[in-house]
Design a protein around this motif. Structure first.
Motif, mmCIF file in Angstrom:
data_model
loop_
_atom_site.group_PDB
_atom_site.id
_atom_site.type_symbol
_atom_site.label_atom_id
_atom_site.label_comp_id
_atom_site.label_asym_id
_atom_site.label_seq_id
_atom_site.Cartn_x
_atom_site.Cartn_y
_atom_site.Cartn_z
ATOM 1 N N ALA A 101 -24.964 17.341 -24.359
ATOM 2 C CA ALA A 101 -25.705 16.335 -25.241
ATOM 3 C C ALA A 101 -26.689 17.016 -26.087
ATOM 4 C CB ALA A 101 -26.294 15.254 -23.850
ATOM 5 N N ILE A 102 -27.318 18.079 -25.572
ATOM 6 C CA ILE A 102 -28.370 18.597 -26.411
ATOM 7 C C ILE A 102 -27.647 19.292 -27.627
ATOM 8 C CG2 ILE A 102 -30.142 20.450 -26.636
ATOM 9 C CD1 ILE A 102 -30.768 19.802 -23.626
ATOM 10 N N GLY A 103 -26.509 20.114 -27.219
ATOM 11 C CA GLY A 103 -25.883 20.631 -28.294
ATOM 12 C C GLY A 103 -25.112 19.541 -29.407
ATOM 13 N N TYR A 104 -24.920 18.418 -28.872
ATOM 14 C CA TYR A 104 -24.279 17.642 -29.676
ATOM 15 C C TYR A 104 -25.362 17.149 -30.572
ATOM 16 C CZ TYR A 104 -22.677 12.735 -30.661
ATOM 17 O OH TYR A 104 -22.537 11.380 -31.233
ATOM 18 N N SER A 108 -24.154 19.103 -34.343
ATOM 19 C CA SER A 108 -23.514 18.175 -35.071
ATOM 20 C C SER A 108 -23.759 17.997 -36.794
ATOM 21 C CB SER A 108 -23.487 16.963 -34.746
ATOM 22 O OG SER A 108 -23.071 16.671 -33.390
ATOM 23 N N GLY A 109 -25.063 17.959 -37.006
ATOM 24 C CA GLY A 109 -25.486 17.891 -38.586
ATOM 25 C C GLY A 109 -25.432 19.326 -39.011
ATOM 26 N N PRO A 110 -26.028 20.444 -38.574
ATOM 27 C CA PRO A 110 -26.403 21.634 -39.454
ATOM 28 C C PRO A 110 -24.947 22.282 -39.527
ATOM 29 C CG PRO A 110 -28.079 21.410 -37.882
ATOM 30 C CD PRO A 110 -26.985 20.295 -37.593
ATOM 31 N N MET A 165 -11.302 19.825 -35.302
ATOM 32 C CA MET A 165 -11.646 18.259 -35.288
ATOM 33 C C MET A 165 -13.017 17.978 -35.319
ATOM 34 S SD MET A 165 -8.549 17.030 -35.568
ATOM 35 C CE MET A 165 -8.954 15.236 -35.337
ATOM 36 N N ALA A 166 -13.925 18.881 -35.147
ATOM 37 C CA ALA A 166 -15.374 18.619 -35.069
ATOM 38 C C ALA A 166 -15.770 17.681 -36.246
ATOM 39 C CB ALA A 166 -16.210 19.956 -34.893
ATOM 40 N N GLY A 167 -15.292 18.197 -37.375
ATOM 41 C CA GLY A 167 -15.848 17.386 -38.664
ATOM 42 C C GLY A 167 -15.481 16.121 -38.961
ATOM 43 N N THR A 175 -18.551 18.345 -30.641
ATOM 44 C CA THR A 175 -19.408 19.386 -30.384
ATOM 45 C C THR A 175 -19.753 19.331 -29.176
ATOM 46 O OG1 THR A 175 -21.144 17.771 -31.472
ATOM 47 C CG2 THR A 175 -20.330 19.514 -33.062
ATOM 48 N N ALA A 176 -19.913 18.444 -28.349
ATOM 49 C CA ALA A 176 -20.413 18.306 -27.204
ATOM 50 C C ALA A 176 -19.327 19.002 -26.317
ATOM 51 C CB ALA A 176 -20.551 16.649 -26.628
ATOM 52 N N HIS A 177 -17.936 18.691 -26.514
ATOM 53 C CA HIS A 177 -17.097 19.447 -25.656
ATOM 54 C C HIS A 177 -17.228 20.997 -25.972
ATOM 55 C CE1 HIS A 177 -14.039 16.056 -25.994
ATOM 56 N NE2 HIS A 177 -15.152 15.661 -25.626
ATOM 57 N N LEU A 178 -17.480 21.357 -27.107
ATOM 58 C CA LEU A 178 -17.673 22.799 -27.434
ATOM 59 C C LEU A 178 -18.826 23.514 -26.815
ATOM 60 C CD1 LEU A 178 -16.636 23.081 -30.959
ATOM 61 C CD2 LEU A 178 -15.327 23.953 -29.087
#
Length: 207
Positions: A101-104, A108-110, A165-167, A175-178
């Motif tokens: 969740a923190i990584g997400y 995600s944005g940067p 597929m992240a974008g 991004t949460a998965h990664l």
């Protein structure tokens, strides 16, 4: 009287039961809406609603989402319990889920130029379990869409898919998965080194 083989003796099974019960609450008319709103993770409320870093893992968007996640968790989670122990399974699951969740929120944005919205599901935590088990048992064979392959190859395949597929706008928190995957790799590596050092010490102690 419950024995060691009881369902409740397996933290994986306890998590599956809790996720299933939670899904039933989500399905209750009117109640479900407020229930999800109170416990889903929203990056915009990370500081004011910290409990959602944990509770979002027990919510799922659909029956198919729940069934797929719980099936994967059952196979990988019970295998990790056997290989590393119940406490390690719980540590990996919740650490991976929280850091997913923190990584997400912050990646995600940067990195992928997407604005993270509310998120639910145990996928990030399960990716952590998946990755940790891969570090411990990389050559175990699994089936991915009925295709047999080693666990380490399956992990690379899923990681590559999420990265590519992240974008996208498919409503999946790649991004949460990664993030969960990398946490699981790190924790799995730590457990592997500890186990190897322990085994080496016992071997030397016999001489």
């Amino acid at each position: 009287m419950e024995g060691k083989n009881s369902i409740l003796a397996s933290p994986t099974m306890v998590i599956i039961i809790l996720c299933t019960l939670s899904f039933f609450l989500e399905m209750i008319p009117y109640v479900g809406y407020f229930y999800v709103s109170a416990f889903q993770f929203d990056p915009n409320y990370l500081v004011t609603r910290p409990w959602t870093l944990v509770t979002y893992m027990f919510l799922h968007t659909s029956l198919l989402h729940l069934l797929f996640n719980m099936l994967v968790l059952y196979f990988f989670g019970t295998a990790l319990e056997t290989r590393a122990g119940n406490r390690q399974l719980l540590a990996i699951f919740f650490t991976s889920g929280i850091l997913s969740a923190i990584g997400y929120t912050f990646l995600s944005g940067p990195i992928f130029n997407i604005s993270p919205g509310p998120m639910i599901g145990a996928s990030g935590a399960i990716y952590g379990v998946f990755a940790a088990l891969t570090m411990l048992e990389p050559d175990v064979h699994v089936y991915v869409y009925f295709i047999p392959m080693k666990l380490k190859h399956a992990l690379v395949l899923f990681a590559l898919f999420d990265f590519l597929m992240a974008g996208s706008s498919d409503m999946i928190a790649h991004t949460a998965h990664l993030s969960g995957l990398f946490v699981g790799l790190y924790m799995g590596l730590r457990i592997k080194k500890i186990q190897e050092n322990t085994a080496r010490s016992r071997y030397i102690g016999r001489w």
